[in-house]
Structures are given as C-alpha cells and as structure tokens.
Design a protein around this motif. Structure first.
Motif, PDB file in Angstrom:
ATOM      1  N   GLN A  21      40.028  39.892  51.082  1.00  0.00           N
ATOM      2  CA  GLN A  21      38.881  40.248  50.235  1.00  0.00           C
ATOM      3  C   GLN A  21      39.218  40.089  48.749  1.00  0.00           C
ATOM      4  OE1 GLN A  21      35.676  41.231  51.608  1.00  0.00           O
ATOM      5  NE2 GLN A  21      36.779  40.251  53.292  1.00  0.00           N
ATOM      6  N   LEU A  22      39.686  38.891  48.402  1.00  0.00           N
ATOM      7  CA  LEU A  22      40.062  38.616  47.024  1.00  0.00           C
ATOM      8  C   LEU A  22      38.848  38.246  46.189  1.00  0.00           C
ATOM      9  CD1 LEU A  22      43.292  36.467  47.491  1.00  0.00           C
ATOM     10  CD2 LEU A  22      43.075  38.958  47.356  1.00  0.00           C
ATOM     11  N   THR A  23      38.882  38.624  44.923  1.00  0.00           N
ATOM     12  CA  THR A  23      37.858  38.182  43.998  1.00  0.00           C
ATOM     13  C   THR A  23      38.139  36.728  43.593  1.00  0.00           C
ATOM     14  OG1 THR A  23      39.078  38.844  42.020  1.00  0.00           O
ATOM     15  CG2 THR A  23      37.703  40.525  43.086  1.00  0.00           C
ATOM     16  N   LYS A  24      37.146  36.103  42.977  1.00  0.00           N
ATOM     17  CA  LYS A  24      37.318  34.719  42.517  1.00  0.00           C
ATOM     18  C   LYS A  24      38.492  34.638  41.533  1.00  0.00           C
ATOM     19  CE  LYS A  24      36.202  30.401  41.372  1.00  0.00           C
ATOM     20  NZ  LYS A  24      37.044  30.164  40.189  1.00  0.00           N
ATOM     21  N   ARG A  25      38.605  35.583  40.620  1.00  0.00           N
ATOM     22  CA  ARG A  25      39.674  35.540  39.629  1.00  0.00           C
ATOM     23  C   ARG A  25      41.041  35.777  40.275  1.00  0.00           C
ATOM     24  NH1 ARG A  25      39.451  32.724  35.660  1.00  0.00           N
ATOM     25  NH2 ARG A  25      37.976  33.818  34.327  1.00  0.00           N
ATOM     26  N   GLU A  26      41.094  36.656  41.270  1.00  0.00           N
ATOM     27  CA  GLU A  26      42.358  36.871  41.974  1.00  0.00           C
ATOM     28  C   GLU A  26      42.799  35.613  42.708  1.00  0.00           C
ATOM     29  OE1 GLU A  26      41.734  41.684  42.754  1.00  0.00           O
ATOM     30  OE2 GLU A  26      41.238  40.220  44.324  1.00  0.00           O
ATOM     31  N   ARG A  27      41.833  34.897  43.270  1.00  0.00           N
ATOM     32  CA  ARG A  27      42.156  33.618  43.916  1.00  0.00           C
ATOM     33  C   ARG A  27      42.700  32.627  42.890  1.00  0.00           C
ATOM     34  NH1 ARG A  27      39.631  31.848  48.863  1.00  0.00           N
ATOM     35  NH2 ARG A  27      38.685  33.558  50.012  1.00  0.00           N
ATOM     36  N   ASP A  28      42.076  32.595  41.709  1.00  0.00           N
ATOM     37  CA  ASP A  28      42.531  31.692  40.653  1.00  0.00           C
ATOM     38  C   ASP A  28      43.974  32.007  40.252  1.00  0.00           C
ATOM     39  OD1 ASP A  28      40.055  30.469  40.611  1.00  0.00           O
ATOM     40  OD2 ASP A  28      39.314  31.643  38.902  1.00  0.00           O
ATOM     41  N   VAL A  29      44.266  33.283  40.054  1.00  0.00           N
ATOM     42  CA  VAL A  29      45.614  33.688  39.662  1.00  0.00           C
ATOM     43  C   VAL A  29      46.605  33.367  40.767  1.00  0.00           C
ATOM     44  CG1 VAL A  29      47.072  35.685  39.128  1.00  0.00           C
ATOM     45  CG2 VAL A  29      44.813  35.467  38.063  1.00  0.00           C
ATOM     46  N   LEU A  30      46.225  33.622  42.011  1.00  0.00           N
ATOM     47  CA  LEU A  30      47.095  33.314  43.147  1.00  0.00           C
ATOM     48  C   LEU A  30      47.435  31.832  43.185  1.00  0.00           C
ATOM     49  CD1 LEU A  30      48.493  34.161  45.797  1.00  0.00           C
ATOM     50  CD2 LEU A  30      46.296  33.800  46.952  1.00  0.00           C
ATOM     51  N   GLN A  31      46.434  30.974  42.991  1.00  0.00           N
ATOM     52  CA  GLN A  31      46.661  29.537  42.999  1.00  0.00           C
ATOM     53  C   GLN A  31      47.633  29.118  41.894  1.00  0.00           C
ATOM     54  OE1 GLN A  31      45.502  27.150  45.167  1.00  0.00           O
ATOM     55  NE2 GLN A  31      46.655  25.603  44.047  1.00  0.00           N
ATOM     56  N   LEU A  32      47.485  29.702  40.721  1.00  0.00           N
ATOM     57  CA  LEU A  32      48.333  29.325  39.590  1.00  0.00           C
ATOM     58  C   LEU A  32      49.753  29.880  39.731  1.00  0.00           C
ATOM     59  CD1 LEU A  32      45.710  29.668  36.723  1.00  0.00           C
ATOM     60  CD2 LEU A  32      46.547  27.572  37.801  1.00  0.00           C
ATOM     61  N   ILE A  33      49.892  31.032  40.374  1.00  0.00           N
ATOM     62  CA  ILE A  33      51.235  31.531  40.699  1.00  0.00           C
ATOM     63  C   ILE A  33      51.909  30.536  41.636  1.00  0.00           C
ATOM     64  CG2 ILE A  33      52.511  33.319  41.939  1.00  0.00           C
ATOM     65  CD1 ILE A  33      50.417  35.333  40.961  1.00  0.00           C
ATOM     66  N   TYR A  34      51.163  30.070  42.632  1.00  0.00           N
ATOM     67  CA  TYR A  34      51.662  29.080  43.587  1.00  0.00           C
ATOM     68  C   TYR A  34      52.103  27.799  42.884  1.00  0.00           C
ATOM     69  CZ  TYR A  34      51.256  25.575  47.362  1.00  0.00           C
ATOM     70  OH  TYR A  34      51.473  24.551  48.248  1.00  0.00           O
ATOM     71  N   GLU A  35      51.381  27.424  41.842  1.00  0.00           N
ATOM     72  CA  GLU A  35      51.696  26.199  41.113  1.00  0.00           C
ATOM     73  C   GLU A  35      52.844  26.395  40.126  1.00  0.00           C
ATOM     74  OE1 GLU A  35      48.078  24.745  39.413  1.00  0.00           O
ATOM     75  OE2 GLU A  35      47.079  24.569  41.364  1.00  0.00           O
ATOM     76  N   GLY A  36      53.377  27.605  40.059  1.00  0.00           N
ATOM     77  CA  GLY A  36      54.584  27.843  39.262  1.00  0.00           C
ATOM     78  C   GLY A  36      54.347  28.225  37.818  1.00  0.00           C
TER      79      GLY A  36
END
Length: 215
Positions: free
Chosen positions: A148-163
C-alpha cells in the motif's frame, strides 16, 4: 583505469569460450580463470583474488547456487553475476536472498551482458528485464500493491534501487532531503524491513521496480 579480475564458471565449453572472447576485448577486464564447477571455482578464488564471478547454475559437482552460498560466506567482497537458462522462480528468489549482484538469462545479447557487468563493477546491481518479469509472473498471485505504497513512496523506492543518494533523490523529485528521509522511513515501516538490500530484493520480486541499475 583500475583492472577488474574476472572468473568464468560454466561447464559448457562453447558458452564459456564465447564469454571469454567477448570479455577479452573489453578494456579494464582481465579473465584470470575459467572453471567448470563450483568446487573448482572455490579453489581458484582461494588462489586468485577476483572482483567478479560470472556464474552458471547448472554445473556438475557443486552447482552454481551452492557455489554462490559458499562465495557469500568465504568471499563476500566478490561480486556475482549469474548467467543462466534456469527461470525457476524459486531459484531466482534464492539467488536474490543470497544477495547476488546480478542475474541475466543466457539468451541475453552482448550489449546487455556488458551493461550488466559495467553496472555491477560500478557498485550497483543488475537484473535483466526478463528476470524481473519472471519474478513478477511467479508472484502474480500476490496482491498488486501488498505494501500500500503512495505514488511518492514508489518514486523514492525506485530511485533508491537506482543507487541515488538522499540528496540526489531530493533534487530529482524536487523535494527536500528531510522529506526523502521521511519517505524512506515510511518504506521501512510499511514493508517491515530495516535495511535497503532486503527491501530491494522483495520489491523486485513483487514487481514494484523497473529493470535497470540497482544498489
């Protein structure tokens, strides 16, 4: 340029020879050994320091999965790029849990192989689009958004993944570093993880992340 020492572990001579030919052409890479099973790989690593292992899974004697387990214990600083034909979700999940730096299937092209190696050498992680798709298909019975992630949490998660660092994420999303840290804390709270790597592993398996560079 710092040289990266590489060991190829694959019992298929033709495929191993093909990898050798490709990598010998690349500046900054030096193939120090080619081996045919996990036992030989461990012996080689005990004699030769290598920064990267290209690892097949289906090998006689000690298979690649068991070899990866030993590498994680005995040679934790040696990066592992798995190159396999095995698309079993259970096997892929096991490799993710071990913390291998990358997985690509053997039908990958030269360009993606080199991209994976470059990504891993730079300290990030690489899982091909086919691998992430297979993981997503294997877990398709799970809810689409179990965390149940928010759109912004998904964005941050993706960018953490990208290093990206906290400051880089803040700049990219036009928010403050403090807000990034708040989203990061919320991610840990919602997912139950307290470290980035296992969080990323699970996020890949659940299909939250797009294929590409990672931690």
């Amino acid at each position: 340029m710092k040289e990266t020492r590489v060991i190829i572990a694959d019992d298929h001579q033709l495929f191993a020879d093909g990898l050798l030919t490709i990598l010998q052409e690349q500046p900054g890479l030096r193939i120090i050994d080619t081996v045919r099973d996990g036992h030989a790989l461990l012996r080689s690593l005990r004699s030769n320091k290598a920064e990267l292992v290209l690892l097949d899974l289906s090998m006689p004697g000690m298979n690649g999965l068991d070899a990866a387990k030993h590498l994680r214990t005995e040679f934790p600083d040696t990066a592992i790029l798995v190159i396999t034909m095995n698309d079993s979700t259970d096997i892929l999940v096991s490799l993710m849990d071990l913390g291998v730096q990358g997985i690509v299937f053997k039908n990958t092209g030269k360009a993606e192989l080199l991209q994976a190696i470059t990504t891993i050498i730079s300290g990030n992680r690489y899982f091909s689009q086919e691998v992430t798709l297979q993981l997503a298909l294997g877990f398709k019975q799970k809810p689409e958004d179990p965390w149940q992630l928010t759109k912004r949490e998904r964005d941050v998660l993706q960018l953490i993944y990208e290093g990206l660092t906290t400051n880089e994420i803040a700049e990219k999303l036009f928010i403050s570093p403090h807000t990034v840290e708040t989203h990061r804390k919320n991610l840990f709270i919602k997912t139950g993880f307290n470290k980035a790597q296992p969080l990323i592993n699970e996020a890949i398996r659940l299909g939250y992340l797009k294929s590409g560079e990672g931690l």
